[in-house]
Scaffold this active site. Structure first.
Site, PDB file in Angstrom:
ATOM      1  N   ALA A 126       0.837  -1.128   0.031  1.00  0.00           N
ATOM      2  CA  ALA A 126       0.025   0.037   0.113  1.00  0.00           C
ATOM      3  C   ALA A 126       1.039   1.236   0.037  1.00  0.00           C
ATOM      4  O   ALA A 126       1.890   1.296   0.651  1.00  0.00           O
ATOM      5  CB  ALA A 126      -0.722  -0.108   1.097  1.00  0.00           C
ATOM      6  N   GLU A 170       4.972  -5.632   8.010  1.00  0.00           N
ATOM      7  CA  GLU A 170       3.948  -4.788   8.583  1.00  0.00           C
ATOM      8  C   GLU A 170       4.194  -4.367  10.138  1.00  0.00           C
ATOM      9  O   GLU A 170       3.955  -3.253  10.798  1.00  0.00           O
ATOM     10  CB  GLU A 170       2.594  -5.570   8.442  1.00  0.00           C
ATOM     11  CG  GLU A 170       1.812  -5.317   7.027  1.00  0.00           C
ATOM     12  CD  GLU A 170       2.208  -6.091   6.096  1.00  0.00           C
ATOM     13  OE1 GLU A 170       1.945  -6.197   4.983  1.00  0.00           O
ATOM     14  OE2 GLU A 170       3.353  -6.596   6.144  1.00  0.00           O
ATOM     15  N   GLY A 213       1.377  -5.720   1.075  1.00  0.00           N
ATOM     16  CA  GLY A 213       0.144  -6.282   0.185  1.00  0.00           C
ATOM     17  C   GLY A 213       0.700  -6.987  -1.210  1.00  0.00           C
ATOM     18  O   GLY A 213       0.059  -7.656  -1.681  1.00  0.00           O
ATOM     19  N   GLU A 242       1.046 -10.184   0.021  1.00  0.00           N
ATOM     20  CA  GLU A 242      -0.066 -10.612   0.057  1.00  0.00           C
ATOM     21  C   GLU A 242      -0.877 -11.232  -1.242  1.00  0.00           C
ATOM     22  O   GLU A 242      -1.688 -12.134  -1.176  1.00  0.00           O
ATOM     23  CB  GLU A 242      -1.071  -9.867   0.843  1.00  0.00           C
ATOM     24  CG  GLU A 242      -0.634  -9.625   2.192  1.00  0.00           C
ATOM     25  CD  GLU A 242      -1.764  -8.709   3.038  1.00  0.00           C
ATOM     26  OE1 GLU A 242      -2.257  -9.251   4.119  1.00  0.00           O
ATOM     27  OE2 GLU A 242      -1.619  -7.568   3.000  1.00  0.00           O
TER      28      GLU A 242
END
Length: 284
Positions: free
Chosen positions: A76, A148, A125, A128
């Site tokens: 992000a 994170e 992300g 992910e």
């Protein structure tokens, strides 16, 4: 030119690029190279529209994700993220209600195969997203991280359960609790979520070869099998079987044109000519 070049996908910004490199295949390129393809809310909206369209477009059987420039995806864009800690609860509820997860991909349960062509670094992300793909090709210089915890946030958009299922608790903890970055070789040989590690110039060609092998198969069979792969993550063997055989994709396979064509082609010792998934033939 392949028929898929005549398709009309939804309009998107320049932050993602769409291409149809071969018949039945959609290629999505994340296109913010100066920001290492970090996601903005606009990119997520673009991908949501495109992937919803992809799901419903019968002539598209497979999608490949890659990144422009030297990175696959840095996750992000933190500058577009949470500005104050007072918005955390609101964001948590938004995460729960967002059924498709980060970038509209990380928790999306598609009946069609996803391929990641990881051409460089993949963080947060971006990893992910990678973990939610069915096949992953990575360049030798690629790296993967879920940092994170180093930023005071959580890999909550789908990364934790997917990584634990693939790698197991202890190996997942290396990435999740330490915020550790791993190499492409480790992602393949230790953690088990990369299928092939190749030279940088071979990443996209290898992903396209995987796609070619997928679309050489019956799309009805592929989609039913993909559904079963997802069901096994939630159910026991017997529960998976019961749900799978009753799924729309499996019923369509049993009743469709392609199962007849596949068996007929086998008997005639020729290559089958597949139709789009769900195509029916008149009863004999």
């Amino acid at each position: 030119m392949p028929p898929t070049t005549k398709l009309s996908p939804p309009a998107v910004s320049g932050e993602i690029l769409l291409d149809f490199p071969q018949e039945h295949v959609l290629l999505i390129t994340l296109n913010r190279p100066r920001s290492l393809n970090a996601f903005t809310p606009g990119m997520t909206d673009d991908l949501r529209r495109v992937l919803n369209w992809f799901e419903d477009e019968p002539s598209l059987w497979c999608v490949i994700f890659t990144g422009a420039g030297r990175a696959f995806c840095a996750g992000a864009d933190l500058k577009a993220g949470i500005k104050t800690t007072g918005r955390q609860a609101e964001t948590g509820e938004k995460i729960i209600s967002d059924m498709h997860g980060f970038a509209s991909i990380s928790r999306r349960e598609s009946k069609k195969p996803f391929i990641a062509a990881v051409n460089g670094s993949s963080f947060g992300g971006g990893t992910e997203l990678t973990l939610n793909c069915d096949l992953v090709v990575a360049s030798r210089d690629a790296s993967f991280g879920l940092p994170e915890v180093k930023r005071g946030v959580i890999a909550i958009q789908g990364g934790i359960p997917r990584l634990v299922r693939i790698a197991g608790h202890q190996l997942a903890s290396e990435m999740l609790l330490l915020g550790k970055t791993i190499t492409a070789d480790d992602a393949r040989n230790r953690f088990g979520f990369v299928n092939a590690v190749v030279a940088p110039a071979d990443v996209l060609p290898t992903a396209l070869e995987f796609a070619s092998q997928i679309v050489a198969n019956s799309p009805d069979s592929v989609q039913s099998t993909k559904v079963a792969l997802l069901l096994t993550q939630r159910h026991s063997n017997e529960e998976t079987l019961a749900v799978h055989v009753r799924s729309p994709e499996t019923v369509a396979n049993f009743q469709g044109a392609n199962i007849k064509e596949g068996l007929k082609a086998f008997n005639e010792k020729r290559s089958p000519v597949w139709q789009n998934a769900g195509t029916r033939t008149a009863k004999l």
